[in-house]
Enzyme design. Structure first.
Site, short mmCIF file in Angstrom:
data_model
loop_
_atom_site.label_atom_id
_atom_site.label_comp_id
_atom_site.label_asym_id
_atom_site.label_seq_id
_atom_site.Cartn_x
_atom_site.Cartn_y
_atom_site.Cartn_z
N LYS A 86 -5.60 -3.06 6.28
CA LYS A 86 -4.21 -3.55 6.30
C LYS A 86 -4.14 -4.93 6.95
O LYS A 86 -3.52 -5.86 6.41
CB LYS A 86 -3.33 -2.55 7.05
CG LYS A 86 -1.85 -2.89 7.00
CD LYS A 86 -1.03 -1.77 7.67
CE LYS A 86 -1.13 -0.49 6.86
NZ LYS A 86 -0.44 0.65 7.49
N GLY A 146 -1.37 7.35 5.23
CA GLY A 146 -0.53 8.37 5.86
C GLY A 146 -1.22 9.21 6.90
O GLY A 146 -0.59 10.11 7.48
N MET A 162 -2.63 8.20 9.85
CA MET A 162 -2.44 7.79 11.24
C MET A 162 -0.99 7.37 11.46
O MET A 162 -0.17 7.48 10.56
CB MET A 162 -3.44 6.68 11.58
CG MET A 162 -4.88 7.18 11.64
SD MET A 162 -6.07 5.90 12.01
CE MET A 162 -6.11 4.98 10.49
N ARG A 166 -2.97 -3.08 -0.96
CA ARG A 166 -4.28 -2.45 -0.84
C ARG A 166 -4.68 -1.95 -2.21
O ARG A 166 -3.83 -1.80 -3.09
CB ARG A 166 -4.24 -1.28 0.15
CG ARG A 166 -3.28 -0.16 -0.25
CD ARG A 166 -3.15 0.88 0.84
NE ARG A 166 -2.11 1.85 0.53
CZ ARG A 166 -1.54 2.65 1.43
NH1 ARG A 166 -1.90 2.58 2.69
NH2 ARG A 166 -0.60 3.50 1.08
N HIS A 211 -26.48 31.93 -4.14
CA HIS A 211 -26.63 32.33 -5.55
C HIS A 211 -25.38 32.03 -6.35
O HIS A 211 -25.42 31.44 -7.43
CB HIS A 211 -26.97 33.83 -5.63
CG HIS A 211 -27.05 34.35 -7.03
ND1 HIS A 211 -25.98 34.93 -7.66
CD2 HIS A 211 -28.05 34.33 -7.93
CE1 HIS A 211 -26.33 35.28 -8.89
NE2 HIS A 211 -27.59 34.92 -9.07
N ARG A 236 -35.80 27.84 -13.92
CA ARG A 236 -36.13 28.97 -13.04
C ARG A 236 -36.41 30.19 -13.92
O ARG A 236 -35.48 30.86 -14.38
CB ARG A 236 -34.95 29.23 -12.09
CG ARG A 236 -34.73 28.08 -11.10
CD ARG A 236 -33.35 28.05 -10.50
NE ARG A 236 -32.37 27.55 -11.46
CZ ARG A 236 -31.28 26.85 -11.16
NH1 ARG A 236 -31.03 26.54 -9.92
NH2 ARG A 236 -30.45 26.45 -12.09
N ARG A 286 -40.71 26.28 -13.55
CA ARG A 286 -41.22 26.82 -12.29
C ARG A 286 -41.74 28.24 -12.50
O ARG A 286 -41.06 29.07 -13.12
CB ARG A 286 -40.10 26.83 -11.24
CG ARG A 286 -40.56 27.32 -9.87
CD ARG A 286 -39.43 27.30 -8.87
NE ARG A 286 -38.41 28.30 -9.13
CZ ARG A 286 -37.26 28.40 -8.47
NH1 ARG A 286 -36.99 27.54 -7.51
NH2 ARG A 286 -36.39 29.35 -8.76
N GLU A 329 -41.37 22.26 -0.94
CA GLU A 329 -40.20 22.90 -0.32
C GLU A 329 -40.50 23.52 1.04
O GLU A 329 -39.61 24.15 1.63
CB GLU A 329 -39.60 23.94 -1.27
CG GLU A 329 -40.60 24.89 -1.86
CD GLU A 329 -40.02 25.75 -2.98
OE1 GLU A 329 -38.81 25.98 -2.99
OE2 GLU A 329 -40.80 26.19 -3.84
N SER A 375 -42.14 17.77 -6.96
CA SER A 375 -40.69 17.88 -7.05
C SER A 375 -40.18 18.52 -5.77
O SER A 375 -40.59 19.63 -5.41
CB SER A 375 -40.28 18.71 -8.26
OG SER A 375 -38.88 18.80 -8.35
N GLY A 427 -38.02 20.58 -3.57
CA GLY A 427 -37.03 21.65 -3.60
C GLY A 427 -36.26 21.62 -2.29
O GLY A 427 -36.60 22.33 -1.34
N THR A 428 -35.25 20.80 -2.24
CA THR A 428 -34.60 20.51 -0.96
C THR A 428 -33.70 21.63 -0.45
O THR A 428 -33.29 21.59 0.72
CB THR A 428 -33.79 19.19 -1.05
OG1 THR A 428 -32.96 19.22 -2.21
CG2 THR A 428 -34.74 18.00 -1.14
N CYS A 440 -35.29 18.58 -7.17
CA CYS A 440 -34.64 19.58 -8.03
C CYS A 440 -33.76 20.54 -7.24
O CYS A 440 -33.30 21.54 -7.77
CB CYS A 440 -35.68 20.35 -8.83
SG CYS A 440 -36.90 21.21 -7.81
N TYR A 460 -37.03 10.63 -10.58
CA TYR A 460 -35.90 11.31 -11.20
C TYR A 460 -35.22 12.24 -10.21
O TYR A 460 -35.78 12.62 -9.18
CB TYR A 460 -36.34 12.10 -12.44
CG TYR A 460 -37.23 13.30 -12.14
CD1 TYR A 460 -36.68 14.55 -11.84
CD2 TYR A 460 -38.62 13.19 -12.17
CE1 TYR A 460 -37.48 15.64 -11.56
CE2 TYR A 460 -39.43 14.27 -11.90
CZ TYR A 460 -38.86 15.50 -11.59
OH TYR A 460 -39.66 16.58 -11.31
#
Length: 868
Positions: free
Chosen positions: A22, A101, A103, A330, A446, A553, A609, A736, A755, A757-758, A822, A842
């Site tokens: 602002k 809006g 604050m 803005r 899941h 999977r 996999r 993983e 790959s 697997g996080t 992945c 990727y």
């Protein structure tokens, strides 16, 4: 000492981090020569100083802003605190990132019992003076003194009813004077204007941590560390009379994106009247008819601002006695569809480049084209909230089991499947449900993973919901009982559960959307694949722009009802011969499914996999289910119960699963490899170009990979020994476990791709169960123990560090390894930015996240190189 106070002619639009959005824009408009009431801005670093000092203003700040105040007085020709020639101020917040809006604001600051009389005499308009005073007292008491705001409105309504007055505009000066006297009994109101100003500055800083501001920052990923600036601006008055008023306008329609000037105006009203909705505003055409010269100036100003900022602008303005003033500009908030239309149109109009257009679109904007969304203007009866597992809006009749979902859906009724948690055995019910609601589970549970893959709206982790299967009810924390058959609506984007059928905006694509996606593909480096197991999911993924499958999977292929018994028979087998019989049947199923995927993904890689989940997940759990299976398989119930109990584990996610299944049961892996390669042979013979990639899950050391590679080689040779055909396949591993990432240099010689697997890597790094995190995550977030849900947005500090080490050390050992991700993070824009920075090849995500990932990948690349 850094400068803390800037006059409006000392900054510009590029000073957002210092002056807030602002303040920076007020400075910019002043520089452009627009009619902006003069003032000054106290910087955002000053806000951080304030909090660091225990909510105390810096010692010399008041001295600094008093110097600025003197200069504003000279510019405006009036004096702050002078009853004969009073100067009043608005005191407003303004963060670097817009938080509309969220604050606090105080208007008409500087009035007191003496000055209001002087204002009345100077203007000859006592009604205006006392209306302004009561507004100031009301806002100051609410924002600064903590008096409940509605208390003041109730007094006005009570007074109007007593005096038989219809509207606020019909109140006289005497009426407002009486209201002021009532208001002053509600709080100890300071009469000294300079005390008012100091308290107002403190209150605006403190509003950075109001509950609504905290929630908004959490929703929009705005850092708590930014702080807000304070803008002190000379007041102009829309409530001065019938030739005055206040308005809000957009340079383009914020709902549709059409290039039409759009806005609303209220005569004889202050700006808060327009925003608060206490009176019904008029279209801008009314201003054009009554004050055409003012309208012409407004129209010219909005055109100048859009051209100058090269973005759709949201502007606030006031008219006082026929004079036009600009109070704010803005970049305007807009719907998803409007965002994309405006971005594409502005490229066509040569206002911005393709790269700049890509940076204007958020993931939430893209979602509007992929799922039905709850109408933002619809009234909502929210009874519970959880985690936003899968976006969109869905309405249906409540059911409590997968079987019930199928039965009711077959009758033509839309259903919402409500469960404590879902398991793979619920898949047939999830498939027919319009929406899924679970009391337990997190963003990678899941229910969440499957729902996102199918594009079904879902809310997980709704921990305040008590689900009673036997009674057929779900009871909220407030005692609202949702019964079987009741109609409810889920907002998977906001994670709200609502009673009744709430209106929705249906999903549909547009030419502009496809144009933007084509620009994204042109300007990104990262490839985008999809997580998919069925031909339907694969086809949808390819339709949405996926460049292959990054995670198939295989276990999901065995949960279909007609195949599940063969899988269970294989697990329950008591001899090699018996197991082989079931494996032969499963091979045929698996080959058919993988062949279908190869056909859909013709010419693109498909990463498959090997079997990953614990075997007990496939087995029945109740006595009734065991007895029914015993009859179908011709085995004693006692035997099934004994084997099931023998396979049960205290901690199955760290137990007998992943590559451990291949080590103990190599025949399962051989079957899967034969199915993959024979499907590739068939696809090739039918004229397709398959590119299978076999992925080994949950490894912890290189010896596992070496042993499983031998099993894979046996399976491949079994298929190819009599075939005069070459199949271009790769073998790699899923990264993983923390140990795998720490030993990536030893794994590298044995694999062709890695790959990440996080989902599991995050779970094992944090020690958080992804299925149970919903029980404590809200507290962790509210208490700032974690910055965000680590299963939604990749933790770059620890999990990211493991990934970075794995890539750099394995790449140094072996060139040419392909790297991907992945886990569910593959569809999260912040995580995609990190993957881009790491140099991954990727990302892979749920099919319906593919367009989001394409744009996020382009934004990551464009951001690196600059968006000009």
């Amino acid at each position: 000492m850094a400068k803390r106070v800037y006059l409006f002619d000392e900054g510009g639009k590029d000073d957002r981090d210092l002056l807030g959005g602002k303040g920076a824009n007020l400075c910019e408009m002043t520089t452009l020569g627009l009619p902006v009431p003069f003032g000054f801005t106290i910087t955002t670093p000053t806000c951080r100083e304030f909090f660091d000092a225990g909510n105390k203003l810096p010692t010399l700040l008041e001295q600094e802003y008093r110097v600025a105040l003197d200069l504003v007085e000279k510019k405006m020709g009036a004096r702050f605190g002078d009853p004969e020639n009073p100067l009043l101020f608005s005191v407003r917040s303004g963060a670097a990132v817009s938080m509309p809006g969220m604050m606090n604001t105080i208007l008409n600051l500087g009035l007191n019992d003496e000055i209001v009389q002087g204002l009345a005499e100077k203007t000859g308009n006592p009604r205006f003076a006392y209306d302004s005073y009561r507004r100031f007292i009301q806002m100051f008491a609410d924002v600064v003194l903590g008096v409940e705001g509605n208390k003041f409105e109730r007094e006005i309504e009570k007074y109007k009813a007593l005096k038989d007055i219809a509207d606020d505009v019909d109140m006289t000066a005497q009426d407002w004077q009486e209201i002021v006297q009532i208001y002053k009994t509600f709080a100890d109101f300071p009469q000294d204007p300079f005390v008012q100003l100091k308290m107002a500055v403190e209150a605006v800083f403190l509003s950075w941590y109001t509950p609504r501001a905290n929630v908004y920052r959490e929703m929009t990923n705005i850092s708590d560390d930014l702080g807000t600036a304070v803008n002190v601006q000379a007041m102009v008055f829309g409530n001065f009379g019938n030739d005055s008023g206040s308005g809000v306008a957009f340079t383009r329609d914020p709902s549709t994106g059409e290039k039409t000037f759009f806005g609303e105006f209220l005569f004889n009203a202050a700006g808060e009247d327009v925003v608060a909705g206490t009176r019904t505003p008029l279209p801008l055409k009314a201003l054009q008819e009554r004050l055409p010269a003012v309208y012409d100036e407004l129209f010219a100003t909005q055109a100048l601002l859009e051209e100058h900022y090269r973005d759709m602008q949201d502007i606030e303005f006031t008219v006082q006695e026929g004079r036009f003033f600009m109070l704010q500009t803005r970049s305007g908030k807009r719907t998803g569809r409007a965002s994309i239309k405006i971005a594409v149109d502005m490229v066509k109009e040569e206002m911005i480049t393709e790269k700049q257009a890509l940076m204007r679109v958020s993931p939430e904007h893209v979602e509007a084209f992929l799922h039905p969304m709850i109408d933002p203007g619809a009234k909502r009866d929210i009874v519970a909230s959880g985690l936003p597992a899968s976006p969109g809006g869905a309405t249906g009749a409540v059911v409590f089991s997968a079987e019930e979902a199928v039965t009711v859906a077959e009758q033509g009724t839309d259903v919402i499947l409500v469960r404590k948690e879902t398991t793979p055995e619920d898949i047939h019910g999830m498939k027919v449900a319009r929406g899924i609601l679970t009391a337990l589970g997190g963003m990678t549970s899941h229910a969440a993973v499957v729902a996102r893959g199918m594009g079904v709206c879902a809310i997980t982790g709704c921990g305040t919901l008590a689900v009673d299967y036997q009674a057929g009810t779900a009871t909220t924390a407030d005692g609202v009982v949702i019964s079987r058959g009741d109609i409810i609506t889920l907002d998977g984007t906001a994670a709200d559960v609502m009673l009744g059928d709430i209106p929705k905006i249906e999903a549909s694509t547009s030419t502009d959307f496809q144009t933007l996606l084509s620009w994204a593909d042109k300007h990104r480096r990262l490839k985008v694949r999809a997580n998919a197991e069925t031909p339907q999911d694969a086809a949808k993924a390819r339709e949405l722009g996926a460049e292959g499958i990054g995670l198939c999977r295989t276990e999901h292929m065995f949960f279909d009802a007609e195949r599940l018994d063969d899988m269970r028979g294989m697990i329950l087998s008591e001899s090699v011969e018996e197991r082989q019989t079931y494996l032969d049947a499963l091979l045929e199923f698996q080959r058919e499914d993988i062949l279908a995927l190869f056909k859909v993904m013709d010419g693109l890689p498909v990463t498959i996999r090997l079997l990953d989940p614990p075997l007990h997940e496939f087995l029945p759990h109740t006595e009734q289910e065991m007895a029914a299976l015993a009859e179908r398989l011709g085995k004693p119930t006692d035997k099934i119960r004994a084997i099931t109990e023998g396979l049960s584990e205290v901690n199955p996610m760290l137990g007998f699963r992943g590559c451990r299944l291949s080590i103990v049961h190599p025949e399962i892996t051989e079957m899967q490899v034969q199915a993959i390669i024979s499907a590739a042979v068939q696809a090739t013979e039918q004229g397709y170009k398959p590119f299978p990639e076999i992925m080994i899950p949950l490894v912890v050391n290189v010896r596992e990979i070496r042993m499983i590679n031998q099993i894979i080689d046996r399976g491949i040779q079994q298929v190819l020994k009599e075939k005069f055909i070459s199949i271009p396949y790769k073998v790699g591993t899923m990264m993983e476990t923390p140990r795998a990432t720490l030993g990536a240099d030893r794994l590298a010689p044995e694999v062709e791709f890695m790959s990440f697997g996080t989902n599991d890597l995050t779970q094992m790094t944090y020690g958080f169960s992804r299925d149970d995190i919903g029980k404590f995550l809200p507290d962790y977030l509210s208490k700032k123990l974690v910055e965000s849900d680590p299963f939604v947005s990749l933790d770059q500090r620890a999990v990211g560090r493991l990934m970075k080490m794995a890539i750099s050390e394995s790449r140094a050992r072996k060139k040419g390894i392909k790297y991907g991700i992945c886990g569910e993070h593959g569809g999260d824009p912040r995580s995609i930015q990190f993957c881009h920075d790491l140099g991954l090849d990727y990302v892979s995500c749920s099919p319906f996240r593919v367009p989001v990932a394409r744009i996020a990948a382009a934004q990551a690349n464009v951001g690196d190189k600059g968006a000009s």
